[in-house]
Design a protein around this motif. Structure first.
Motif, PDB file in Angstrom:
ATOM      1  N   ASP A   1      13.112  30.065  12.967  1.00 50.47           N
ATOM      2  CA  ASP A   1      14.411  30.684  13.858  1.00 50.47           C
ATOM      3  C   ASP A   1      14.031  31.055  14.965  1.00 50.47           C
ATOM      4  O   ASP A   1      13.859  32.024  15.493  1.00 50.47           O
ATOM      5  CB  ASP A   1      14.793  31.680  13.079  1.00 50.47           C
ATOM      6  CG  ASP A   1      16.065  32.462  13.513  1.00 50.47           C
ATOM      7  OD1 ASP A   1      16.889  31.506  14.165  1.00 50.47           O
ATOM      8  OD2 ASP A   1      16.587  33.425  13.358  1.00 50.47           O
ATOM      9  N   ASP A   2      14.002  30.052  16.081  1.00 49.64           N
ATOM     10  CA  ASP A   2      13.780  30.241  17.389  1.00 49.64           C
ATOM     11  C   ASP A   2      14.732  29.407  18.152  1.00 49.64           C
ATOM     12  O   ASP A   2      15.509  28.655  17.562  1.00 49.64           O
ATOM     13  CB  ASP A   2      12.215  29.943  17.953  1.00 49.64           C
ATOM     14  CG  ASP A   2      11.959  30.648  19.055  1.00 49.64           C
ATOM     15  OD1 ASP A   2      12.586  30.591  20.284  1.00 49.64           O
ATOM     16  OD2 ASP A   2      10.660  31.067  19.017  1.00 49.64           O
ATOM     17  N   ARG A   3      14.584  29.281  19.546  1.00 43.73           N
ATOM     18  CA  ARG A   3      15.433  28.414  20.352  1.00 43.73           C
ATOM     19  C   ARG A   3      14.318  27.519  21.290  1.00 43.73           C
ATOM     20  O   ARG A   3      13.311  27.938  21.482  1.00 43.73           O
ATOM     21  CB  ARG A   3      16.186  29.218  21.300  1.00 43.73           C
ATOM     22  CG  ARG A   3      16.997  28.534  22.153  1.00 43.73           C
ATOM     23  CD  ARG A   3      17.800  29.211  23.367  1.00 43.73           C
ATOM     24  NE  ARG A   3      17.042  29.446  24.393  1.00 43.73           N
ATOM     25  CZ  ARG A   3      16.686  30.636  24.965  1.00 43.73           C
ATOM     26  NH1 ARG A   3      17.586  31.537  24.852  1.00 43.73           N
ATOM     27  NH2 ARG A   3      15.960  30.547  26.021  1.00 43.73           N
ATOM     28  N   GLU A   4      14.661  26.285  21.166  1.00 41.29           N
ATOM     29  CA  GLU A   4      13.504  25.488  21.870  1.00 41.29           C
ATOM     30  C   GLU A   4      14.382  24.799  23.183  1.00 41.29           C
ATOM     31  O   GLU A   4      15.176  24.462  23.331  1.00 41.29           O
ATOM     32  CB  GLU A   4      13.156  24.279  21.188  1.00 41.29           C
ATOM     33  CG  GLU A   4      12.098  23.348  21.949  1.00 41.29           C
ATOM     34  CD  GLU A   4      11.501  22.263  20.807  1.00 41.29           C
ATOM     35  OE1 GLU A   4      11.898  22.282  19.618  1.00 41.29           O
ATOM     36  OE2 GLU A   4      10.711  21.793  21.207  1.00 41.29           O
ATOM     37  N   ARG A   5      13.543  24.822  24.220  1.00 38.79           N
ATOM     38  CA  ARG A   5      13.701  23.730  25.684  1.00 38.79           C
ATOM     39  C   ARG A   5      12.632  22.795  25.466  1.00 38.79           C
ATOM     40  O   ARG A   5      11.515  23.107  25.676  1.00 38.79           O
ATOM     41  CB  ARG A   5      13.791  24.935  26.955  1.00 38.79           C
ATOM     42  CG  ARG A   5      13.862  24.012  28.110  1.00 38.79           C
ATOM     43  CD  ARG A   5      14.000  24.816  29.257  1.00 38.79           C
ATOM     44  NE  ARG A   5      15.205  25.857  29.064  1.00 38.79           N
ATOM     45  CZ  ARG A   5      15.462  26.930  29.886  1.00 38.79           C
ATOM     46  NH1 ARG A   5      14.583  27.259  30.868  1.00 38.79           N
ATOM     47  NH2 ARG A   5      16.615  27.641  29.720  1.00 38.79           N
ATOM     48  N   LEU A   6      13.230  21.636  25.290  1.00 37.49           N
ATOM     49  CA  LEU A   6      12.507  20.385  25.254  1.00 37.49           C
ATOM     50  C   LEU A   6      12.278  19.723  26.474  1.00 37.49           C
ATOM     51  O   LEU A   6      13.330  19.118  26.962  1.00 37.49           O
ATOM     52  CB  LEU A   6      12.897  19.370  24.157  1.00 37.49           C
ATOM     53  CG  LEU A   6      12.108  18.249  23.842  1.00 37.49           C
ATOM     54  CD1 LEU A   6      10.989  18.820  23.048  1.00 37.49           C
ATOM     55  CD2 LEU A   6      13.122  17.305  23.093  1.00 37.49           C
TER      56      LEU A   6
ATOM     57  N   GLU B   1      19.766  25.156  20.509  1.00 33.48           N
ATOM     58  CA  GLU B   1      19.964  26.468  20.547  1.00 33.48           C
ATOM     59  C   GLU B   1      19.087  27.044  19.493  1.00 33.48           C
ATOM     60  O   GLU B   1      18.921  28.145  19.165  1.00 33.48           O
ATOM     61  CB  GLU B   1      21.392  26.545  20.443  1.00 33.48           C
ATOM     62  CG  GLU B   1      22.274  26.531  21.632  1.00 33.48           C
ATOM     63  CD  GLU B   1      21.824  27.340  22.628  1.00 33.48           C
ATOM     64  OE1 GLU B   1      21.517  28.571  22.351  1.00 33.48           O
ATOM     65  OE2 GLU B   1      21.491  26.916  23.863  1.00 33.48           O
ATOM     66  N   GLN B   2      19.047  26.408  18.366  1.00 29.74           N
ATOM     67  CA  GLN B   2      18.318  26.719  16.974  1.00 29.74           C
ATOM     68  C   GLN B   2      17.062  25.586  16.772  1.00 29.74           C
ATOM     69  O   GLN B   2      17.443  24.462  16.571  1.00 29.74           O
ATOM     70  CB  GLN B   2      19.090  27.082  15.945  1.00 29.74           C
ATOM     71  CG  GLN B   2      20.080  28.132  15.851  1.00 29.74           C
ATOM     72  CD  GLN B   2      20.593  28.063  14.557  1.00 29.74           C
ATOM     73  OE1 GLN B   2      21.517  27.335  14.265  1.00 29.74           O
ATOM     74  NE2 GLN B   2      20.423  29.235  13.657  1.00 29.74           N
TER      75      GLN B   2
END
Ligand code: ZN
Length: 238
Positions: A123-128, A148-149
């Motif tokens: 349960d995190d948010r990622e910027r790829l 967003e998830q």
């Protein structure tokens, strides 16, 4: 035509439908095969753990240009014989794309030779971030993509030094990860790509679909052997 086989352990689908059916009512494998098959020069089939020989017979692998592998908790249920068959197919030139929690699958560990373990948190948010915009897998992908998830996969990721790091993941918890990495083994090309947790609609994201599609074209073999690789003893030069 490029022949793609999408393999899924298909366990969430069978045992935890309440988790997976929200975003993938027909299973992750069918969803991935569905968006790939929109490309006129790709043909897709699917295979699962539950099929005889996990659906990966010698005949199927001989016809497969690129194998996509999604798995999570059933790695040990894959037979050593089939895992080695996939490994040999990669050495002969078949492309292999390993997605998300497939990082611990037997074929990936056979190909790379390390534990392929990593740190994770739910349960995190990622910027790829794209850190190799000239790479064919990054074609038409922006500087960064927001998810967003997504599950956090973080360093240290125990893999050999990749040929290329195409994407880096950054999470709101501060962790970073080599999220898109390439390797070559024998005649085969391998791409590991981290996004794709089963509880989130990651594979619905158009950029994620584009990256996986790009990776199929990149990994498709230019020269594929269909026989066991043996030592050669060339004739001496006259
Ligand atoms: Zn996951």
């Amino acid at each position: 035509m490029i022949h793609v086989t999408v393999w899924n352990e298909n366990l969430h689908e069978q045992e935890e439908g309440h988790i997976i059916h929200k975003h993938y009512p027909n299973g992750i494998h069918n969803y991935i095969a569905g968006f790939l098959s929109k490309q006129p020069d790709l043909t897709t089939t699917t295979a699962t753990l539950q099929m005889p020989e996990h659906g990966l017979t010698t005949e199927v692998l001989d016809k497969t240009d690129v194998l996509i592998w999604w798995a999570h908790y059933g790695h040990s249920r894959v037979s050593d014989e089939v895992a080695e068959r996939v490994h040999q197919a990669v050495l002969q030139g078949m492309g292999l794309i390993v997605l998300h929690s497939g990082h611990l699958c037997k074929p990936m560990k056979l190909c790379l030779g390390t534990s392929c373990t990593l740190n994770w948190r739910d349960d995190d948010r990622e910027r790829l971030w794209c850190c190799n915009p000239g790479h064919p897998i990054a074609k038409d992908i922006p500087a960064h993509i927001e998810l967003e998830q997504e599950e956090m996969y973080g360093e240290f990721f125990d893999i050999p030094k990749p040929d290329d790091v195409v994407f880096l993941g950054w999470y709101k918890g501060g962790e970073v990860f080599r999220s898109g990495v390439t390797f070559s083994r024998g005649r085969g090309k391998i791409f590991y790509f981290q996004p794709g947790h089963e509880e989130y609609p990651t594979y619905h994201n158009a950029y994620i679909q584009k990256i996986i599609t790009n990776a199929v074209y990149w990994a498709a073999p230019t020269a594929r052997l269909h026989e066991e690789i043996k030592c050669g003893h060339p004739e001496p030069l006259e």
